[in-house]
Write an enzyme that holds these catalytic residues in place. Structure first.
Site, PDB file in Angstrom:
ATOM      1  N   ARG A   8     -33.205 -39.137  44.400  1.00 32.80           N
ATOM      2  CA  ARG A   8     -32.092 -38.388  45.084  1.00 32.80           C
ATOM      3  C   ARG A   8     -31.616 -38.007  46.477  1.00 32.80           C
ATOM      4  NH1 ARG A   8     -31.687 -32.828  45.632  1.00 32.80           N
ATOM      5  NH2 ARG A   8     -33.996 -32.502  45.249  1.00 32.80           N
ATOM      6  N   GLU A  34     -41.126 -51.666  40.502  1.00 36.71           N
ATOM      7  CA  GLU A  34     -41.464 -52.117  41.758  1.00 36.71           C
ATOM      8  C   GLU A  34     -42.237 -53.361  42.241  1.00 36.71           C
ATOM      9  OE1 GLU A  34     -40.207 -49.033  45.054  1.00 36.71           O
ATOM     10  OE2 GLU A  34     -41.476 -49.809  45.441  1.00 36.71           O
ATOM     11  N   ASP A  63     -34.924 -50.970  49.543  1.00 28.62           N
ATOM     12  CA  ASP A  63     -36.359 -50.200  49.450  1.00 28.62           C
ATOM     13  C   ASP A  63     -36.882 -50.243  51.082  1.00 28.62           C
ATOM     14  OD1 ASP A  63     -39.801 -50.747  48.254  1.00 28.62           O
ATOM     15  OD2 ASP A  63     -39.401 -51.372  50.111  1.00 28.62           O
ATOM     16  N   THR A  64     -38.106 -48.472  50.980  1.00 26.97           N
ATOM     17  CA  THR A  64     -37.777 -48.122  52.277  1.00 26.97           C
ATOM     18  C   THR A  64     -38.957 -48.963  52.443  1.00 26.97           C
ATOM     19  OG1 THR A  64     -35.813 -46.809  52.651  1.00 26.97           O
ATOM     20  CG2 THR A  64     -37.624 -46.987  54.117  1.00 26.97           C
ATOM     21  N   ASP A 140     -40.305 -37.468  56.366  1.00 26.76           N
ATOM     22  CA  ASP A 140     -39.923 -36.657  57.236  1.00 26.76           C
ATOM     23  C   ASP A 140     -39.945 -35.813  58.042  1.00 26.76           C
ATOM     24  OD1 ASP A 140     -37.222 -38.814  56.657  1.00 26.76           O
ATOM     25  OD2 ASP A 140     -35.872 -37.405  55.759  1.00 26.76           O
TER      26      ASP A 140
END
Ligand code: ITT
Length: 184
Positions: A8, A34, A63-64, A140
């Site tokens: 999300r 994945e 993709d990160t 983060d």
């Protein structure tokens, strides 16, 4: 344009960038297999090949990975697994006493008209010793971008988008999509 992701937060960040471009964005909230590969580029590409087997409209996914050179690039392609297991606190322990520099890499794969095109973005910074902030997701709270004092989790979406890995990749994608539109 359809965005395929189960996440999300990714959708919210990307939707904020599409806002005002005139290109409608539809969220297909879908968890896909994945495929484990050595690079973010290959995971993104192989995931796209997988999804296009059953989604025939134009779409993109991304993709990160978070790469820490002093950990030989770990977690990189294993970022999802690391986030879900040891989390950012575990990553902080791994970099203790080491060079804390790290970078995020996002690779978007766009499936359009029979071909796949990739768009990338990188954000350099470092892993902080203290977790700070409540916005964003994943790593983060422990990532401070180069030249900044705040962690990504202390930034509003629009600020993060201005220079983040995802923001950079999405802005090239948007430029590309706009360039395909018939000239008025
Ligand atoms: P998909 O359905 O789109 O694959 P995902 O959450 O599995 O969603 P990724 O595999 O691309 O996404 O992400 C790998 C991990 O890296 C993920 O678990 C996040 O916690 C973390 N991550 C990705 N982008 C991030 C960002 O902008 N900031 C912090 N952490 C991020």
């Amino acid at each position: 344009m359809i965005l395929v992701t189960s996440n999300r937060h990714k959708f919210q960040e990307i939707a904020a960038m599409f806002h005002g471009t005139g290109i409608p964005l539809e969220w297909r909230q879908m968890k896909y297999e994945e495929i484990q590969e050595d690079t973010t580029e290959m995971i993104s590409y192989r995931s796209c090949v997988e999804v296009r087997k059953y989604l025939h409209d134009d779409f993109f996914l991304e993709d990160t990975g978070l790469y820490v050179p002093s950990l030989y690039g770990f977690p990189g392609p294993y970022s999802s697994y690391v986030n879900a297991t040891i989390g950012y606190a575990g990553l902080q322990r791994l970099v203790e006493g080491k060079d804390r520099r790290a970078y995020f890499k996002t690779v978007i794969s766009l499936s359009m008209g029979g071909s796949i095109t990739q768009f990338g973005g990188i954000l350099r910074g470092e892993i902080s010793s203290k977790a700070r902030g409540t916005t964003g997701f994943g790593f983060d709270p422990v990532f401070i971008p180069e030249g900044e004092n705040l962690t990504l989790a202390e930034m509003e979406i629009d600020l993060k988008n201005r220079f983040s890995h995802r923001g950079r990749a999405v802005s090239v994608l948007i430029e590309y999509l706009i360039s395909l539109e018939p000239k008025r």
